[in-house]
Write a protein that holds these residues in place. Structure first.
Motif, short mmCIF file in Angstrom:
data_model
loop_
_atom_site.label_atom_id
_atom_site.label_comp_id
_atom_site.label_asym_id
_atom_site.label_seq_id
_atom_site.Cartn_x
_atom_site.Cartn_y
_atom_site.Cartn_z
N ARG A 103 0.81 -1.22 0.00
CA ARG A 103 0.00 0.00 0.00
C ARG A 103 0.84 1.27 0.00
NH1 ARG A 103 -5.36 -1.34 1.45
NH2 ARG A 103 -5.53 -3.49 2.14
N GLU A 104 2.14 1.15 0.23
CA GLU A 104 3.01 2.32 0.32
C GLU A 104 3.89 2.53 -0.90
OE1 GLU A 104 5.21 2.00 3.97
OE2 GLU A 104 3.42 1.53 5.11
N HIS A 105 4.10 1.49 -1.68
CA HIS A 105 4.97 1.57 -2.85
C HIS A 105 4.29 0.90 -4.03
CE1 HIS A 105 7.94 1.70 0.56
NE2 HIS A 105 8.22 2.81 -0.10
N ASN A 106 3.45 1.66 -4.73
CA ASN A 106 2.79 1.13 -5.92
C ASN A 106 2.50 2.26 -6.91
OD1 ASN A 106 -0.04 2.17 -5.55
ND2 ASN A 106 0.11 0.99 -3.66
N GLN A 107 2.11 1.88 -8.12
CA GLN A 107 1.93 2.88 -9.17
C GLN A 107 0.75 3.81 -8.91
OE1 GLN A 107 0.49 -0.08 -9.62
NE2 GLN A 107 -1.45 0.41 -10.59
N ALA A 108 -0.25 3.35 -8.18
CA ALA A 108 -1.42 4.20 -7.91
C ALA A 108 -1.03 5.43 -7.09
CB ALA A 108 -2.51 3.39 -7.22
N ILE A 109 -0.08 5.26 -6.18
CA ILE A 109 0.40 6.38 -5.37
C ILE A 109 1.06 7.43 -6.26
CG2 ILE A 109 2.12 7.04 -3.63
CD1 ILE A 109 1.57 4.30 -2.31
N VAL A 110 1.90 6.95 -7.17
CA VAL A 110 2.59 7.85 -8.10
C VAL A 110 1.58 8.56 -8.98
CG1 VAL A 110 4.30 8.00 -9.95
CG2 VAL A 110 4.64 6.36 -8.07
N LEU A 111 0.62 7.81 -9.51
CA LEU A 111 -0.40 8.37 -10.40
C LEU A 111 -1.24 9.42 -9.68
CD1 LEU A 111 -1.80 8.36 -13.16
CD2 LEU A 111 -3.24 6.49 -12.30
N LYS A 112 -1.65 9.15 -8.46
CA LYS A 112 -2.46 10.10 -7.68
C LYS A 112 -1.72 11.43 -7.52
CE LYS A 112 -4.82 10.63 -3.20
NZ LYS A 112 -4.17 11.74 -2.54
N THR A 113 -0.47 11.35 -7.09
CA THR A 113 0.34 12.56 -6.90
C THR A 113 0.50 13.31 -8.22
OG1 THR A 113 1.52 11.52 -5.08
CG2 THR A 113 2.57 13.43 -6.09
N TYR A 114 0.76 12.57 -9.28
CA TYR A 114 0.96 13.15 -10.61
C TYR A 114 -0.30 13.89 -11.08
CZ TYR A 114 2.20 13.30 -15.59
OH TYR A 114 2.49 13.71 -16.87
N VAL A 115 -1.45 13.23 -10.97
CA VAL A 115 -2.71 13.83 -11.43
C VAL A 115 -3.07 15.04 -10.56
CG1 VAL A 115 -5.19 13.43 -11.69
CG2 VAL A 115 -3.57 11.72 -12.49
N GLU A 116 -2.89 14.94 -9.27
CA GLU A 116 -3.21 16.07 -8.39
C GLU A 116 -2.36 17.29 -8.76
OE1 GLU A 116 -4.85 13.76 -4.41
OE2 GLU A 116 -2.71 14.25 -4.55
N LYS A 117 -1.10 17.09 -9.08
CA LYS A 117 -0.25 18.22 -9.50
C LYS A 117 -0.74 18.80 -10.82
CE LYS A 117 4.05 16.89 -7.20
NZ LYS A 117 5.40 16.36 -7.38
N LYS A 118 -1.15 17.96 -11.74
CA LYS A 118 -1.64 18.42 -13.05
C LYS A 118 -2.93 19.24 -12.92
CE LYS A 118 1.33 16.63 -15.97
NZ LYS A 118 2.23 17.49 -16.71
N LEU A 119 -3.75 18.87 -11.95
CA LEU A 119 -5.06 19.51 -11.79
C LEU A 119 -4.99 20.83 -11.02
CD1 LEU A 119 -7.40 16.44 -11.14
CD2 LEU A 119 -6.92 17.61 -13.30
#
Length: 120
Positions: A103-119
């Motif tokens: 739950r601490e090291h997966n692609q969903a974490i990276v994607l969430k951070t990435y999308v939040e920055k884009k938005l």
């Protein structure tokens, strides 16, 4: 205020929201009916090569994160994906569903951070 939430698809308790599976591969043992997805955006997940290289090894996560962000930057589907997330957040929470045990090291974490920055 609506937010992006990370949810492991195998969890029994699942919050309400717009459900997007963000894994490239379908999660084992989960039926399409039980998944109750609104979308499966497999093209947003890490490539097979990156996924296999990472192999969910915690020590590789910082490098995996950099490589996956580079993939997202080059992903032609990313603008459409971000737009969908932005539109759905106007209505309620958006759930990024993933199958990884970690739950601490997966692609969903990276994607969430990435999308939040884009938005922002």
């Amino acid at each position: 205020m609506s937010e992006i939430k990370l949810v492991r698809i195998y969890d029994h308790e699942q919050p309400a929201g717009y459900r997007i599976l963000v894994d490239h591969m379908w999660p084992r043992g989960i039926s399409k009916v039980k998944a109750a997805l609104d979308e499966w955006d497999k093209q947003i997940g890490p490539t097979n090569d990156l996924r296999k290289w990472f192999n969910h090894e915690d020590e590789k996560f910082p490098e995996f994160e950099q490589k996956y962000i580079a993939e997202l930057d080059a992903n032609d589907f990313m603008p459409e994906f971000s737009k969908t997330v932005q539109e759905k957040l106007k209505i309620g929470d958006v759930l990024f569903l993933y199958g990884a045990k970690n739950r601490e090291h997966n692609q969903a974490i990276v994607l969430k951070t990435y999308v939040e920055k884009k938005l922002k």
